[in-house]
Design an enzyme around this catalytic site. Structure first.
Site, PDB file in Angstrom:
ATOM      1  N   ARG A 139     -36.856  55.824   2.787  1.00 14.65           N
ATOM      2  CA  ARG A 139     -35.682  56.393   3.496  1.00 14.65           C
ATOM      3  C   ARG A 139     -34.502  55.434   3.588  1.00 14.65           C
ATOM      4  O   ARG A 139     -33.624  55.595   4.432  1.00 14.65           O
ATOM      5  CB  ARG A 139     -36.059  56.881   4.895  1.00 14.65           C
ATOM      6  N   LYS A 147     -21.121  55.302  -3.209  1.00 10.64           N
ATOM      7  CA  LYS A 147     -21.560  56.499  -3.944  1.00 10.64           C
ATOM      8  C   LYS A 147     -22.657  56.065  -4.901  1.00 10.64           C
ATOM      9  O   LYS A 147     -22.455  55.173  -5.728  1.00 10.64           O
ATOM     10  CB  LYS A 147     -20.415  57.108  -4.752  1.00 10.64           C
ATOM     11  N   GLU A 149      -9.603  52.584 -15.154  1.00  8.41           N
ATOM     12  CA  GLU A 149      -9.748  52.769 -13.698  1.00  8.41           C
ATOM     13  C   GLU A 149      -8.718  51.934 -12.931  1.00  8.41           C
ATOM     14  O   GLU A 149      -8.277  52.326 -11.854  1.00  8.41           O
ATOM     15  CB  GLU A 149     -11.169  52.427 -13.244  1.00  8.41           C
ATOM     16  N   LYS A 199      -9.349  50.637  -2.903  1.00  9.36           N
ATOM     17  CA  LYS A 199     -10.567  51.433  -2.736  1.00  9.36           C
ATOM     18  C   LYS A 199     -11.178  51.206  -1.349  1.00  9.36           C
ATOM     19  O   LYS A 199     -11.594  52.153  -0.686  1.00  9.36           O
ATOM     20  CB  LYS A 199     -11.587  51.104  -3.824  1.00  9.36           C
ATOM     21  N   GLU A 256     -15.822  61.399   1.742  1.00  4.25           N
ATOM     22  CA  GLU A 256     -14.943  62.221   0.908  1.00  4.25           C
ATOM     23  C   GLU A 256     -14.683  63.607   1.500  1.00  4.25           C
ATOM     24  O   GLU A 256     -14.970  64.637   0.884  1.00  4.25           O
ATOM     25  CB  GLU A 256     -15.519  62.352  -0.512  1.00  4.25           C
ATOM     26  N   ARG A 315     -10.450  60.409  -0.017  1.00  3.68           N
ATOM     27  CA  ARG A 315     -11.256  59.720  -1.028  1.00  3.68           C
ATOM     28  C   ARG A 315     -11.272  60.479  -2.359  1.00  3.68           C
ATOM     29  O   ARG A 315     -11.429  59.877  -3.422  1.00  3.68           O
ATOM     30  CB  ARG A 315     -12.686  59.501  -0.516  1.00  3.68           C
ATOM     31  N   ASN A 326     -10.645  60.421  -7.602  1.00  4.62           N
ATOM     32  CA  ASN A 326     -11.146  61.176  -8.742  1.00  4.62           C
ATOM     33  C   ASN A 326     -10.023  61.659  -9.649  1.00  4.62           C
ATOM     34  O   ASN A 326     -10.230  62.581 -10.450  1.00  4.62           O
ATOM     35  CB  ASN A 326     -11.974  62.376  -8.268  1.00  4.62           C
ATOM     36  N   HIS A 362     -10.798  62.714 -13.156  1.00  2.00           N
ATOM     37  CA  HIS A 362     -12.258  62.828 -13.264  1.00  2.00           C
ATOM     38  C   HIS A 362     -12.736  64.255 -13.515  1.00  2.00           C
ATOM     39  O   HIS A 362     -13.803  64.452 -14.091  1.00  2.00           O
ATOM     40  CB  HIS A 362     -12.936  62.275 -12.007  1.00  2.00           C
ATOM     41  N   HIS A 406     -15.013  64.366 -16.436  1.00  2.00           N
ATOM     42  CA  HIS A 406     -16.435  64.712 -16.371  1.00  2.00           C
ATOM     43  C   HIS A 406     -16.757  65.829 -17.352  1.00  2.00           C
ATOM     44  O   HIS A 406     -17.834  65.849 -17.961  1.00  2.00           O
ATOM     45  CB  HIS A 406     -16.819  65.140 -14.953  1.00  2.00           C
ATOM     46  N   HIS A 419     -17.294  56.480 -19.531  1.00  2.75           N
ATOM     47  CA  HIS A 419     -16.679  57.131 -18.378  1.00  2.75           C
ATOM     48  C   HIS A 419     -15.178  56.835 -18.297  1.00  2.75           C
ATOM     49  O   HIS A 419     -14.362  57.748 -18.139  1.00  2.75           O
ATOM     50  CB  HIS A 419     -17.401  56.672 -17.111  1.00  2.75           C
TER      51      HIS A 419
HETATM   52  N1  GLY Z   1     -15.320  56.769  -7.948  1.00  2.33           N
HETATM   53  C1  GLY Z   1     -14.784  57.550  -6.903  1.00  2.33           C
HETATM   54  C2  GLY Z   1     -15.284  57.205  -5.548  1.00  2.33           C
HETATM   55  O1  GLY Z   1     -15.988  56.231  -5.388  1.00  2.33           O
HETATM   56  O2  GLY Z   1     -14.996  57.895  -4.609  1.00  2.33           O
END
Ligand code: GLY
Length: 361
Positions: free
Chosen positions: A117, A139, A181, A223, A233, A237, A241, A244, A248, A261
């Site tokens: 956990r 994330k 990025e 960030k 998010e 946040r 993206n 993205h 994606h 990526h």
């Molecule tokens: N890569 C996007 C984030 O960490 O929110």
């Protein structure tokens, strides 16, 4: 040596940036005496495992070297890591160390999130992309054949060590993917940083340590601030993206690992800029400026050959930002000012998709 802090109360943690932070014994001191397990991939192991293994006094049993590449972010590999942790009896006060790029960081973070956990973990990102993005913010996750990062958890690391000297062993293609990025931060939230990147692109590509250090520092600072304001998010946040949703779709269509990526995000940012210009939110010259910088960095500004608008529509419908059946995109109100919105003319999106897929609408 810059030290940043991700301000999340008891889940807050430092980010150390600079040459040779990876083997700075003082930075590892808070984990002294705790059982450690280190996971890395075969490429990274060749260059960076030995000194860290020696510093942390790890036995062979406490180290797992997995193959490199995106396919490792799978249920099968995540399961085998759980088996290993149980077989080697890592207790709940144990600590996992993720030594590598975004694949290792996401996979090990997820492993740490679900083992008993949740146990502590340390991010030691060795690619530019993971230093400026995926190692910070908690994330974690794995991929599913139906979508990238579709299974995962928020689980913050206890420490991030971004060693800019480690980037010297990075293949050029991966360095460029990381630059994508970095450009993202300029486009989404800081026009001055965008200008700085334009002025220092050659130094960044030459891995000038001062320039790279500053790019990592400013990216992590932006960030860290965004994550501190919106960890899970629920709003801001999502701006991280930018590029993205399109990206994606490209990665999934091409098959994981065929496009890096950062390469897919680069093309996706060009698409987001194009759509923003079609909507009249930014000027055509702004979109051209963004695209020119991405092209100058040697990154893709177009989509994979053969990919169709319908492929984008189908894959974008799986995006995690879809709400009430509507695709939400990160678009630009200005260079340096991104917004998340579902409020765009569908016809404009179709024009962008057809333009990039080289069809006439
Ligand atoms: N890569 C996007 C984030 O960490 O929110």
């Amino acid at each position: 040596m810059p030290i940043l802090h991700v301000d999340l109360a008891e889940r807050g943690y430092p980010i150390h940036i600079g040459a040779n932070v990876l083997t700075d014994a003082a930075l590892w001191a808070p984990f002294a005496g705790r059982p450690l397990r280190l996971i890395t991939d075969d490429n990274v192991a060749r260059h960076h495992l030995a000194p860290l293994k020696a510093l942390l006094q790890l036995s062979d049993e406490a180290v797992r070297v997995i193959p490199h590449g995106e396919p490792q972010k799978s249920w099968a590999v995540a399961g085998s890591l759980q088996d290993w942790l149980l077989q080697t009896r890592l207790p709940r006060d144990g600590v996992l160390v993720a030594l590598g790029g975004g694949v290792v960081g996401d996979l090990v973070g997820f492993t740490a999130a679900i083992y008993q956990r949740g146990v502590d973990f340390v991010q030691v990102p060795t690619t530019l992309l993971s230093q400026v993005d995926s190692s910070v913010g908690g994330k974690t996750g794995i991929n599913h054949p139906l979508g990238k990062n579709m299974i995962g958890a928020f689980h913050q690391p206890r420490l991030v060590l971004a060693d800019t000297d480690a980037l010297r062993t990075l293949p050029q293609r991966e360095l460029l993917a990381g630059i994508a990025e970095v450009i993202k931060y300029g486009l989404l939230g800081d026009e001055r940083f965008l200008s700085w990147i334009e002025a220092h692109l050659d130094a960044l590509l030459a891995l000038d340590q001062a320039a790279i250090g500053e790019a990592v520092r400013r990216s992590c600072e932006m960030k860290a601030q965004i994550v501190a304001r919106d960890e899970k998010e629920s709003g801001e946040r999502a701006l991280l993206n930018l590029g993205h949703t399109f990206g994606h779709a490209i990665e999934t269509w091409a098959g994981y690992g065929h496009w890096l990526h950062g390469e897919a995000v680069a093309a996706g940012m060009c698409m987001a800029a194009d759509l923003s210009a079609r909507l009249g939110w930014i000027g055509e010259a702004d979109a051209a400026r963004a695209t020119a910088l991405i092209a100058r960095a040697g990154l893709p500004v177009g989509v994979p050959q053969g990919m169709q608008p319908a492929d984008f529509m189908q894959l974008m419908a799986l995006d995690k930002k879809v709400a009430s059946g509507k695709v939400r995109l990160i678009l630009l109100r200005a260079l340096g000012q991104a917004v998340m919105t579902a409020d765009f003319a569908p016809a404009a999106l179709q024009q962008t998709l057809h333009h990039f897929c080289q069809q006439t609408p």
